[in-house]
Design a protein around this motif. Structure first.
Motif, PDB file in Angstrom:
ATOM      1  N   ASP A 136      -9.040  -3.524   2.830  1.00  0.00           N
ATOM      2  CA  ASP A 136      -8.298  -2.518   2.058  1.00  0.00           C
ATOM      3  C   ASP A 136      -8.808  -1.113   2.315  1.00  0.00           C
ATOM      4  N   MET A 137     -10.113  -0.977   2.530  1.00  0.00           N
ATOM      5  CA  MET A 137     -10.664   0.356   2.823  1.00  0.00           C
ATOM      6  C   MET A 137     -10.030   0.925   4.090  1.00  0.00           C
ATOM      7  N   GLU A 138      -9.835   0.061   5.066  1.00  0.00           N
ATOM      8  CA  GLU A 138      -9.220   0.509   6.319  1.00  0.00           C
ATOM      9  C   GLU A 138      -7.771   0.945   6.085  1.00  0.00           C
ATOM     10  N   VAL A 139      -7.042   0.158   5.302  1.00  0.00           N
ATOM     11  CA  VAL A 139      -5.639   0.484   5.001  1.00  0.00           C
ATOM     12  C   VAL A 139      -5.548   1.811   4.242  1.00  0.00           C
ATOM     13  N   VAL A 140      -6.407   1.968   3.228  1.00  0.00           N
ATOM     14  CA  VAL A 140      -6.389   3.186   2.405  1.00  0.00           C
ATOM     15  C   VAL A 140      -6.766   4.411   3.241  1.00  0.00           C
ATOM     16  N   SER A 141      -7.785   4.272   4.079  1.00  0.00           N
ATOM     17  CA  SER A 141      -8.209   5.403   4.927  1.00  0.00           C
ATOM     18  C   SER A 141      -7.091   5.862   5.856  1.00  0.00           C
ATOM     19  N   LYS A 142      -6.405   4.891   6.467  1.00  0.00           N
ATOM     20  CA  LYS A 142      -5.298   5.234   7.370  1.00  0.00           C
ATOM     21  C   LYS A 142      -4.179   5.940   6.629  1.00  0.00           C
ATOM     22  N   ILE A 164      -3.859   8.808  -6.373  1.00  0.00           N
ATOM     23  CA  ILE A 164      -3.972   7.368  -6.671  1.00  0.00           C
ATOM     24  C   ILE A 164      -4.915   6.695  -5.667  1.00  0.00           C
ATOM     25  N   LEU A 165      -4.717   7.022  -4.394  1.00  0.00           N
ATOM     26  CA  LEU A 165      -5.524   6.384  -3.350  1.00  0.00           C
ATOM     27  C   LEU A 165      -6.986   6.816  -3.414  1.00  0.00           C
ATOM     28  N   ARG A 166      -7.241   8.033  -3.880  1.00  0.00           N
ATOM     29  CA  ARG A 166      -8.638   8.471  -4.036  1.00  0.00           C
ATOM     30  C   ARG A 166      -9.332   7.626  -5.114  1.00  0.00           C
ATOM     31  N   LYS A 167      -8.598   7.285  -6.168  1.00  0.00           N
ATOM     32  CA  LYS A 167      -9.164   6.405  -7.222  1.00  0.00           C
ATOM     33  C   LYS A 167      -9.513   5.040  -6.636  1.00  0.00           C
ATOM     34  N   GLU A 169      -9.971   4.332  -3.415  1.00  0.00           N
ATOM     35  CA  GLU A 169     -11.032   4.501  -2.415  1.00  0.00           C
ATOM     36  C   GLU A 169     -12.414   4.504  -3.070  1.00  0.00           C
ATOM     37  N   LYS A 170     -12.510   5.136  -4.214  1.00  0.00           N
ATOM     38  CA  LYS A 170     -13.804   5.250  -4.920  1.00  0.00           C
ATOM     39  C   LYS A 170     -14.348   3.876  -5.298  1.00  0.00           C
ATOM     40  N   VAL A 171     -13.493   3.015  -5.886  1.00  0.00           N
ATOM     41  CA  VAL A 171     -13.994   1.696  -6.306  1.00  0.00           C
ATOM     42  C   VAL A 171     -14.258   0.797  -5.091  1.00  0.00           C
ATOM     43  N   LEU A 172     -13.435   0.943  -4.038  1.00  0.00           N
ATOM     44  CA  LEU A 172     -13.662   0.147  -2.833  1.00  0.00           C
ATOM     45  C   LEU A 172     -14.997   0.510  -2.195  1.00  0.00           C
ATOM     46  N   GLU A 173     -15.310   1.799  -2.177  1.00  0.00           N
ATOM     47  CA  GLU A 173     -16.584   2.246  -1.602  1.00  0.00           C
ATOM     48  C   GLU A 173     -17.776   1.705  -2.382  1.00  0.00           C
ATOM     49  N   GLU A 174     -17.539   1.379  -3.656  1.00  0.00           N
ATOM     50  CA  GLU A 174     -18.594   0.787  -4.488  1.00  0.00           C
ATOM     51  C   GLU A 174     -18.635  -0.740  -4.327  1.00  0.00           C
ATOM     52  N   GLU A 180     -10.108  -2.838 -10.325  1.00  0.00           N
ATOM     53  CA  GLU A 180     -11.041  -2.155 -11.229  1.00  0.00           C
ATOM     54  C   GLU A 180     -10.837  -0.641 -11.233  1.00  0.00           C
ATOM     55  N   ALA A 181      -9.810  -0.172 -10.536  1.00  0.00           N
ATOM     56  CA  ALA A 181      -9.561   1.280 -10.475  1.00  0.00           C
ATOM     57  C   ALA A 181      -8.826   1.792 -11.706  1.00  0.00           C
ATOM     58  N   GLY A 182      -8.364   0.892 -12.556  1.00  0.00           N
ATOM     59  CA  GLY A 182      -7.685   1.292 -13.793  1.00  0.00           C
ATOM     60  C   GLY A 182      -6.344   1.955 -13.560  1.00  0.00           C
ATOM     61  N   LEU A 183      -5.609   1.506 -12.554  1.00  0.00           N
ATOM     62  CA  LEU A 183      -4.311   2.117 -12.242  1.00  0.00           C
ATOM     63  C   LEU A 183      -3.260   1.699 -13.267  1.00  0.00           C
ATOM     64  N   SER A 184      -2.356   2.626 -13.574  1.00  0.00           N
ATOM     65  CA  SER A 184      -1.235   2.312 -14.453  1.00  0.00           C
ATOM     66  C   SER A 184      -0.178   1.539 -13.661  1.00  0.00           C
ATOM     67  N   SER A 185       0.793   0.975 -14.370  1.00  0.00           N
ATOM     68  CA  SER A 185       1.880   0.248 -13.696  1.00  0.00           C
ATOM     69  C   SER A 185       2.625   1.158 -12.728  1.00  0.00           C
ATOM     70  N   ASP A 186       2.851   2.410 -13.145  1.00  0.00           N
ATOM     71  CA  ASP A 186       3.554   3.371 -12.279  1.00  0.00           C
ATOM     72  C   ASP A 186       2.750   3.688 -11.020  1.00  0.00           C
ATOM     73  N   GLU A 187       1.442   3.815 -11.210  1.00  0.00           N
ATOM     74  CA  GLU A 187       0.583   4.118 -10.051  1.00  0.00           C
ATOM     75  C   GLU A 187       0.570   2.949  -9.066  1.00  0.00           C
ATOM     76  N   LYS A 188       0.516   1.736  -9.597  1.00  0.00           N
ATOM     77  CA  LYS A 188       0.546   0.553  -8.716  1.00  0.00           C
ATOM     78  C   LYS A 188       1.855   0.493  -7.947  1.00  0.00           C
ATOM     79  N   LEU A 189       2.942   0.863  -8.629  1.00  0.00           N
ATOM     80  CA  LEU A 189       4.257   0.837  -7.993  1.00  0.00           C
ATOM     81  C   LEU A 189       4.320   1.824  -6.829  1.00  0.00           C
ATOM     82  N   LYS A 190       3.695   2.992  -6.992  1.00  0.00           N
ATOM     83  CA  LYS A 190       3.739   4.034  -5.962  1.00  0.00           C
ATOM     84  C   LYS A 190       3.025   3.614  -4.673  1.00  0.00           C
TER      85      LYS A 190
END
Length: 329
Positions: A136-142, A164-167, A169-174, A180-190
């Motif tokens: 996922d880190m690779e997908v998000v970075s691209k 959204i992706l920065r949020k 990216e932060k948890v993936l880097e950890e 665990e990024a706490g995304l809302s339903s709308d954010e997940k949809l985006k």
């Protein structure tokens, strides 16, 4: 409704044994037009005593349960995100499913060699989850790199997606899952089109044996115990998988057939009706609804109506698990 759950795990944890045992419960495909003929996909009935009681009540000629798709996915090895073993195939197959059943070996069996030569469930969980995180880190970075130009131009949608992706990216880097990024339903949809592995719902399936069935594993989320040797715990696994996908069941019953229909939790009556036929949403007039137990207790529809237990519901009605419904269109 065709939703699938992928069975994943390290080699020799009992994945294929579990898949084969589940698919022995298979159902006739002709009743489910969405079914695949792929041998790695099993269409498994969801255990539901309510359906069989209604079928007996109505003296139905056919009884058709709700089903769930299980997909047997190739075993993972450390380094899958870098293409080790069947890594690329493994990860692309997971992207295609809606949720993950993560099989973890807890049983001891000297004749079945563990890939790490030791039984350590938490370490095994860590290996698989890390590969999902790295992928996922690779997908998000691209994706972030691709958004850069649009963000610089001041495009609002691109900026929102970047946030959204920065949020994520932060948890993936950890080393954590995107859940665990706490995304809302709308954010997940985006960011749904990215099909992130670590945003998929996950159920840990602890494959135990009689010798160690009381061994506790501190799995980081929902889990069930199964024993693939003695075929224990499968009904619990199927029910929990159904729940993991956010699904529930409404029922129809009559002389011709009693049937369990799969819908997303929170569906309105017209949306639920689409499980039967897509026309039901646009042509919906009203629904006659009764709880399955109330129908059985009163012994007949006429008796239930006389007691006011059959309700007329409109377009805004939220269907409940176990509702018996007759749609009027």
């Amino acid at each position: 409704m065709s939703l699938s759950i992928g069975i994943v795990g390290l080699p020799n944890v009992g994945k294929s044994t579990l898949f084969n045992a589940l698919t022995k419960k298979g159902v006739p495909a002709e009743n489910y037009p969405f079914c695949t003929i792929d041998p790695s996909v099993g269409i498994v009935p969801v255990p539901d005593d309510r359906l069989w009681k209604l079928s007996e009540f109505s003296k139905s000629k056919k009884t058709i349960p709700a089903v769930i798709e299980f997909v047997d996915i190739a075993g993972l090895v450390a380094g899958a995100s870098k293409g080790e073993g069947l890594g690329n195939k493994f990860l692309s197959n997971i992207r295609e499913v809606d949720a993950i059943a993560h099989v973890v070996r807890v049983f001891e069996d000297p004749s079945v060699i563990h890939v790490a030569n030791k039984i350590d469930p938490m370490s095994d969980i860590g290996v698989i989850n890390l590969e999902l995180v790295l992928s996922d880190m690779e997908v998000v970075s691209k994706r972030l790199a691709g958004l850069l130009r649009d963000v610089k131009r001041g495009e609002k949608e691109a900026a929102l997606e970047e946030d959204i992706l920065r949020k994520v990216e932060k948890v993936l880097e950890e080393g954590k899952m995107a859940t665990e990024a706490g995304l809302s339903s709308d954010e997940k949809l985006k960011i749904k089109s990215l099909n992130l592995l670590t945003l998929k719902p996950m159920l840990y399936v602890l494959n135990t044996s009689e010798a160690n069935e009381n061994l506790e594993v501190n799995a980081p989320g929902a889990f069930v115990k199964v024993d693939t040797v003695f075929e224990k715990g499968f009904d619990d696994l199927i029910k929990e998988s159904y729940k993991l996908l956010g699904l529930e069941t409404f029922l129809t019953t009559g002389e011709d057939e009693s049937r369990a229909w799969t819908i997303k939790i929170g569906s309105t009556a017209p949306v639920a009706g689409m499980a039967i036929h897509t026309d039901f949403k646009d042509k919906f007039i009203r629904a006659e609804v009764i709880n399955w137990q109330d129908l059985l207790n009163t012994g007949s529809y006429a008796g239930a109506r006389s007691k006011g237990l059959v309700r007329t519901e409109g377009k805004e009605y939220i269907v409940k698990d176990g509702d018996v419904i007759e749609f009027l269109i």
